[in-house]
Design a protein around this motif. Structure first.
Motif, PDB file in Angstrom:
ATOM      1  N   TRP A 118       0.642  -0.949  -0.026  1.00  0.00           N
ATOM      2  CA  TRP A 118      -0.186   0.061  -0.103  1.00  0.00           C
ATOM      3  C   TRP A 118       0.943   1.438   0.046  1.00  0.00           C
ATOM      4  O   TRP A 118      -0.002   2.432   0.178  1.00  0.00           O
ATOM      5  CB  TRP A 118      -0.595   0.221   1.030  1.00  0.00           C
ATOM      6  N   THR A 181      -5.613   6.344  -5.606  1.00  0.00           N
ATOM      7  CA  THR A 181      -5.151   5.046  -5.051  1.00  0.00           C
ATOM      8  C   THR A 181      -7.195   4.971  -4.583  1.00  0.00           C
ATOM      9  O   THR A 181      -7.657   5.576  -4.931  1.00  0.00           O
ATOM     10  CB  THR A 181      -4.184   5.509  -4.316  1.00  0.00           C
ATOM     11  N   THR A 190      -4.620   0.745   1.107  1.00  0.00           N
ATOM     12  CA  THR A 190      -4.615   0.482  -0.587  1.00  0.00           C
ATOM     13  C   THR A 190      -5.513  -0.863  -1.209  1.00  0.00           C
ATOM     14  O   THR A 190      -4.815  -2.018  -1.048  1.00  0.00           O
ATOM     15  CB  THR A 190      -3.976   1.086  -1.772  1.00  0.00           C
ATOM     16  N   CYS A 192      -5.925  -0.699  -4.842  1.00  0.00           N
ATOM     17  CA  CYS A 192      -5.618  -0.443  -6.130  1.00  0.00           C
ATOM     18  C   CYS A 192      -5.803   0.212  -6.064  1.00  0.00           C
ATOM     19  O   CYS A 192      -6.003   1.266  -5.685  1.00  0.00           O
ATOM     20  CB  CYS A 192      -6.492  -1.202  -7.327  1.00  0.00           C
ATOM     21  N   ASP A 193      -3.995   0.685  -6.989  1.00  0.00           N
ATOM     22  CA  ASP A 193      -3.468   2.407  -7.168  1.00  0.00           C
ATOM     23  C   ASP A 193      -3.060   1.861  -7.762  1.00  0.00           C
ATOM     24  O   ASP A 193      -2.132   0.750  -8.927  1.00  0.00           O
ATOM     25  CB  ASP A 193      -3.024   3.004  -6.013  1.00  0.00           C
ATOM     26  N   VAL A 212       0.656   0.071 -11.629  1.00  0.00           N
ATOM     27  CA  VAL A 212      -0.009  -0.324 -10.657  1.00  0.00           C
ATOM     28  C   VAL A 212       0.576  -1.036  -9.694  1.00  0.00           C
ATOM     29  O   VAL A 212       2.072  -1.446  -9.343  1.00  0.00           O
ATOM     30  CB  VAL A 212      -1.362  -1.395 -11.398  1.00  0.00           C
ATOM     31  N   LEU A 215      -1.223  -4.396  -6.013  1.00  0.00           N
ATOM     32  CA  LEU A 215      -2.273  -5.888  -5.664  1.00  0.00           C
ATOM     33  C   LEU A 215      -1.548  -7.005  -5.654  1.00  0.00           C
ATOM     34  O   LEU A 215      -2.070  -8.028  -5.367  1.00  0.00           O
ATOM     35  CB  LEU A 215      -2.473  -5.558  -7.381  1.00  0.00           C
ATOM     36  N   VAL A 252      -3.052  -9.913 -10.253  1.00  0.00           N
ATOM     37  CA  VAL A 252      -3.594  -9.542  -8.815  1.00  0.00           C
ATOM     38  C   VAL A 252      -3.767 -10.548  -7.564  1.00  0.00           C
ATOM     39  O   VAL A 252      -4.252 -12.143  -8.245  1.00  0.00           O
ATOM     40  CB  VAL A 252      -5.632  -9.470  -9.333  1.00  0.00           C
ATOM     41  N   ARG A 260     -10.646 -11.189  -6.302  1.00  0.00           N
ATOM     42  CA  ARG A 260      -9.569 -11.002  -7.368  1.00  0.00           C
ATOM     43  C   ARG A 260     -10.464 -10.168  -8.597  1.00  0.00           C
ATOM     44  O   ARG A 260     -10.024  -9.183  -9.502  1.00  0.00           O
ATOM     45  CB  ARG A 260      -8.944 -12.129  -7.953  1.00  0.00           C
ATOM     46  N   ARG A 263     -10.382  -6.561  -8.042  1.00  0.00           N
ATOM     47  CA  ARG A 263      -9.342  -5.657  -7.921  1.00  0.00           C
ATOM     48  C   ARG A 263      -9.203  -5.553  -9.417  1.00  0.00           C
ATOM     49  O   ARG A 263      -8.470  -4.980  -9.623  1.00  0.00           O
ATOM     50  CB  ARG A 263      -8.951  -6.228  -7.331  1.00  0.00           C
ATOM     51  N   ARG A 264      -9.155  -6.976 -10.319  1.00  0.00           N
ATOM     52  CA  ARG A 264      -9.288  -6.423 -11.508  1.00  0.00           C
ATOM     53  C   ARG A 264     -10.050  -5.179 -12.104  1.00  0.00           C
ATOM     54  O   ARG A 264     -10.260  -4.632 -13.061  1.00  0.00           O
ATOM     55  CB  ARG A 264      -9.231  -7.945 -12.383  1.00  0.00           C
ATOM     56  N   CYS A 267      -8.976  -1.711 -11.175  1.00  0.00           N
ATOM     57  CA  CYS A 267      -7.882  -1.633 -11.743  1.00  0.00           C
ATOM     58  C   CYS A 267      -7.808  -0.791 -13.460  1.00  0.00           C
ATOM     59  O   CYS A 267      -7.167  -0.370 -13.799  1.00  0.00           O
ATOM     60  CB  CYS A 267      -6.894  -2.730 -11.939  1.00  0.00           C
TER      61      CYS A 267
END
Lengths: 287, 162
Positions: A118, A181, A190, A192-193, A212, A215, A252, A260, A263-264, A267
């Motif tokens: 993070w 972020t 975080t 994802c950023d 990225v 992740l 990820v 997953r 978060r994908r 992103c």
């Protein structure tokens, strides 16, 4: 730190390096302390407090923006030199570190060398092509932030070696950067950023770096997304294509906070949004 | 090990364990306005001014403040002689359980020392990292703006701010 026995307060970088060299494996440099206070580290006997060695300056020179390793996130986020350098993405990442309160303590050196998934500064420094300057009692060397975060930075540093400075190359005249972020709340970890640095040439994207973070263990470039962008016009359809490429290539890790798949998707959304902002900034510098 | 620092204007030497955190060193020495909240640097209840800068003392080693100048709420005022920030917090009703108040007052003090005439946005920025579970956040922001006005009035009258 159950075997911690003493603090040392060197007043110069040279004195700090000598102290680190004198007790290999037992002396550890201490910057802000926000993560070291939690370190389960039975080997460390001496903490070498860096608060008196300087390394706090943030200056703009011909070869780029120099960030002292002891400059705080708060100082980076507010620095005139960062704004003058046209590095808005860096200021955004600095302002995203922890809370305002913790930004008084979090340092450039600690955030980079003590890398966590993070950590907010490493992704943007990687996108901007920054270089880390390392020193030890034996000498000095440089390493790109990209190489530094390929493994854990602490493992890249040799015993007794200290990161003393980060140099961010000058932003190109038609360049723009941005950082975004996302977490469940403003202060949560975080999910994802994404950091982006773009350069425009004519009416097309001349160069692009898309990074990225959050992740996996370490931040990394999204090369398929980058090549989708280069040579194309900075328009919404191209950003959407880059986001799709990012979602296809990104790795990820599992996380209990979010799936997953989520978060994908996240992103992809961040890549698209951050590209819009960076492109606007790059175009603004063109005008 | 020995730790020497100026705490609320008094030079003190404390005996602390090398791995002691600043929050523990201060509370053990009697500065109990420094509250133990999350112990992870996330809530702001343990905030202390170190050389005028607000830090979360639960994520600072005691050894990091050797030779520094520390301020806790005990150093700002007393019930008989409260600091304008304390008065304004009470008057605005920004204090319910009071646990977050000392930390917020210190971050507000740091803000007003740097900027005597802040906007509401400046105050929000300065109080970022301070969590309150009772009253919400609006009254604290009003209180800090009110205290800033009181301090400016006092300075204009030649009273001098503390």
């Amino acid at each position: 730190m159950k075997n911690l026995a003493e603090f040392q307060y060197p007043e110069s970088v040279e004195a700090a390096l000598a102290l680190l060299a004198a007790s290999p494996g037992e002396a550890r440099p201490l910057a802000g302390g926000t993560s070291l206070v939690f370190a389960a580290d039975p080997r460390t006997r001496v903490l070498v407090d860096l608060s008196r060695v300087g390394l706090r300056s943030i200056t703009l020179a011909a070869d780029g923006l120099h960030l002292g390793a002891m400059a705080t996130a708060r100082a980076v986020g507010r620095a005139r030199a960062v704004a003058d350098a046209g590095l808005a993405g860096l200021a955004e990442a600095a302002a995203a570190c922890g809370s305002r309160l913790l930004q008084n303590q979090i340092t450039v050196g600690g955030n980079v060398v003590g890398l966590y998934p993070w950590s907010d500064l490493p992704p943007v420094l990687l996108a901007l092509g920054a270089v880390a300057r390392l020193r030890s009692a034996a000498g000095a060397r440089e390493m790109s932030v990209e190489d530094l975060v390929a493994r854990h930075p602490r493992r890249q540093l040799k015993p007794g070696e200290l990161m003393v400075e980060i140099v961010v190359p000058p932003a190109p005249r038609h360049g723009g950067s941005a950082f975004l972020t996302f977490g469940r709340t403003a202060v949560d970890y975080t999910l994802c950023d994404v950091a982006v640095a773009l350069e425009l040439g004519g009416d097309a994207i001349k160069a692009a770096r898309v990074v990225v973070g959050g992740l996996r263990l370490f931040p990394g470039r999204l090369c398929a997304a980058e090549s989708t962008l280069v040579g194309e016009q900075p328009v919404e359809a191209v950003f959407a294509a880059a986001a799709a490429a990012a979602m296809a290539e990104v790795q990820v890790a599992n996380d209990f906070r979010a799936s997953r798949e989520y978060r994908r998707e996240l992103c992809g959304v961040l890549v698209r949004r951050v590209l819009q902002v960076a492109a606007q900034r790059a175009a603004g510098r063109t005008a | 090990m020995k730790l020497t620092a100026t705490i609320n204007g008094v030079r003190r030497t404390l005996e602390v364990a090398p791995r002691a955190l600043l929050i523990d060193a201060l509370r053990d020495a009697g500065y109990t306005s420094v509250k133990r909240g999350c112990e992870t640097g996330d809530c702001g209840a343990c905030t202390v001014l170190v050389d005028g800068v607000p830090l979360a003392s639960c994520v600072v080693f005691a050894g990091q403040v050797e030779g520094r100048v520390l301020t806790t709420v005990e150093g700002l005022g007393t019930p008989d002689r409260p600091h304008p920030l304390m008065e304004a917090m009470v008057d605005a009703g920004a204090v319910q359980c009071g646990f977050c108040t000392p930390g917020m007052i210190l971050s507000a003090k740091a803000l007003l020392d740097e900027n005597p005439d802040p906007t509401a946005a400046d105050v929000k920025d300065a109080l970022d990292g301070h969590l309150c579970r009772c009253t919400g956040y609006v009254k604290q922001i009003e209180a800090v703006l009110d205290a800033a006005a009181r301090l400016r009035t006092r300075a204009a009258a030649g009273g001098g701010a503390r």
